[in-house]
Write an enzyme that holds these catalytic residues in place. Structure first.
Site, short mmCIF file in Angstrom:
data_model
loop_
_atom_site.label_atom_id
_atom_site.label_comp_id
_atom_site.label_asym_id
_atom_site.label_seq_id
_atom_site.Cartn_x
_atom_site.Cartn_y
_atom_site.Cartn_z
N ASP A 113 -0.05 -7.45 1.36
CA ASP A 113 0.44 -6.08 1.53
C ASP A 113 1.96 -6.04 1.59
O ASP A 113 2.55 -5.27 2.33
CB ASP A 113 -0.15 -5.44 2.78
CG ASP A 113 0.07 -3.93 2.80
OD1 ASP A 113 0.21 -3.33 1.71
OD2 ASP A 113 0.13 -3.34 3.90
N SER B 31 4.47 2.90 7.82
CA SER B 31 4.13 1.72 7.01
C SER B 31 5.30 1.27 6.15
O SER B 31 5.94 2.07 5.48
CB SER B 31 2.94 2.01 6.11
OG SER B 31 1.75 2.00 6.84
N HIS C 57 0.82 -1.22 0.00
CA HIS C 57 0.00 0.00 0.00
C HIS C 57 0.85 1.27 0.00
O HIS C 57 0.34 2.37 -0.13
CB HIS C 57 -0.99 0.01 1.17
CG HIS C 57 -0.41 0.31 2.52
ND1 HIS C 57 -0.07 -0.66 3.42
CD2 HIS C 57 -0.13 1.48 3.11
CE1 HIS C 57 0.39 -0.09 4.52
NE2 HIS C 57 0.37 1.21 4.37
#
Length: 437
Positions: free
Chosen positions: A198, A280, A168
């Site tokens: 992911d 992230s 992502h």
């Protein structure tokens, strides 16, 4: 998409499946929320604001007792139940994150940081020594997409310039720039992405000769209560270090897909170290300086968009396996049972247990071949408790096609065990379009 911060783009909200009665009061849905996570009453899970591009999960997906994140209909398992709060993708930009992986030969040739600073152990962590050793291997990622810009984090896995991050963060990137700890900036290209887990891998176009790679640990050995350190680029503040402990392992967490596809369901490592948008794709280190996870999502409330001490990381064993497949084959294979699932409970031997209730069983699927039947209640997989559909989905997804697992099933008031050889997700099975596992 809505933009709360010029550096981040959140995923659109989705409608979670109706949760079972919850002993806790679910927080109000956060504005511009994407998916939501709730242990018993499921709030709306949303992508966490991300200063970097991409939003799929966030810094890890929560694993609620029944299921940290509640999703509408999971394409592998009907999911409901999560954790109180809102699970958000740490970096919700329109560009998915990339995760890098390397094979053993590449890793052995790479320069690596000292995997075990002599002054640091789990019993007596020396975070100053660990930070000094590992920060050179952590990078800040900036991406440009068709709808904006974003930032995230990544970790160097070999000296050829491969970097592991979240799908992502970089999945939709048109341009990728990577900044090393010393401020040098390099262009990067996508090696491969895997929206299902992911995970993604990117590679520096012209890597420097002194690139430092991180040492990869073993996420299967991570224990609740042990100290950990997250390093990343939260809100654009590169090389930021935060510490905490492992709050839980095998926490089923679900986050929405940036492209509106199937939710990402992860058997995550839960930590209380501060994780925020921009973290992230960054590494989670143990006290010896080894990577044990890739931060991907956080749980928040309607009144807080940042860390509240509920962060989640993709176990590095899963991330590394997927990344290696991306490097070698350009895509990754995923395991499946071939059933639809719901949340429920079963009673046997005088005890009632929560579990995943089997709906339809795909014709000639691994589940059918093992004898799994409609209305069976799966209460454990390889001895690990299953708290619901999302929990079983997460446990299956962290395994590889061909793995043999033992399901503990409640059927007709009795408990039995079934050995199942997991299939490869791409194979054809007869299942309704709403859910498959």
């Amino acid at each position: 998409m809505s933009t709360d911060d010029p550096r981040e783009i959140q995923h659109p909200p989705f409608t979670p499946a109706a949760p079972p009665p919850a002993p806790y009061t679910a927080p109000h849905a956060a504005p511009s929320a994407a998916p939501q996570a709730v242990p018993y009453a499921a709030p709306t899970l949303r992508a966490a604001p991300a200063p970097y591009a991409g939003a799929a999960h966030g810094p890890g997906r929560p694993r609620p007792w029944p299921a940290i994140v509640a999703t509408a209909a999971v394409a592998a398992v009907l999911a409901s139940a999560g954790t109180v709060g809102v699970v958000r993708a740490l970096d919700s930009n329109d560009a998915p994150a990339a995760v890098a992986s390397v094979d053993d030969a590449a890793r052995s040739a790479a320069k690596t940081v000292d995997p075990a600073p002599v002054t640091s152990t789990a019993d007596r962590p020396d975070w100053q020594a660990v930070a000094e050793a590992v920060r050179p291997s952590v990078v800040a990622i900036q991406v440009s997409t068709g709808s904006g810009q974003g930032e995230g984090s990544g970790v160097v896995v070999d000296e050829s310039g491969r970097i592991l991050t979240n799908d992502h963060v970089v999945g939709d990137a048109r341009e990728i720039a990577v900044t090393l700890m010393d401020g040098r900036v390099y262009g990067a290209e996508l090696v491969g992405t895997d929206p299902t887990t992911d995970v993604a891998v990117i590679r520096l176009v012209d890597p420097p000769d002194d690139l430092v790679a991180a040492s990869i640990g073993d996420s299967d050995s991570v224990a609740v209560g042990e100290p950990v350190m997250a390093v990343g680029n939260p809100l654009g503040l590169d090389s930021t270090v935060t510490t905490g402990i492992v709050s839980a392992v095998d926490r089923p967490v679900s986050t929405g897909s940036p492209t509106g596809g199937e939710p990402v369901v992860t058997n995550a490592i839960q930590v209380d170290a501060a994780i925020n948008p921009g973290n992230s794709g960054g590494p989670l280190f143990d006290a010896s300086g080894r990577v044990v996870g890739i931060t991907s999502s956080i749980l928040t409330t309607s009144r807080s968009s940042g860390s509240i001490g509920l962060g989640f990381a993709i176990p590095v064993n899963l991330a590394e396996r997927v990344a290696t497949e991306l490097v070698q084959n350009g895509s990754a294979e995923h395991a499946f049972l071939g059933v639809t699932l719901g949340d429920g409970h079963g009673t046997a031997d005088g005890a009632t247990r929560v579990g995943a209730v089997v709906g339809q069983v795909g014709q000639d699927s691994p589940a059918a071949q093992a004898g799994l039947a409609k209305d069976d209640v799966v209460v454990a997989l390889d001895g690990e408790a299953v708290s619901g559909a999302e929990s079983l989905t997460a446990q299956v997804r962290e395994r590889a096609p061909g793995d043999v697992v033992t399901l503990t099933v409640v059927r007709g008031g009795k408990t039995l065990e079934l050995d199942v050889t997991l299939g490869t997700r791409e194979q054809a099975v007869t299942l309704p379009s709403s859910s498959r596992g």
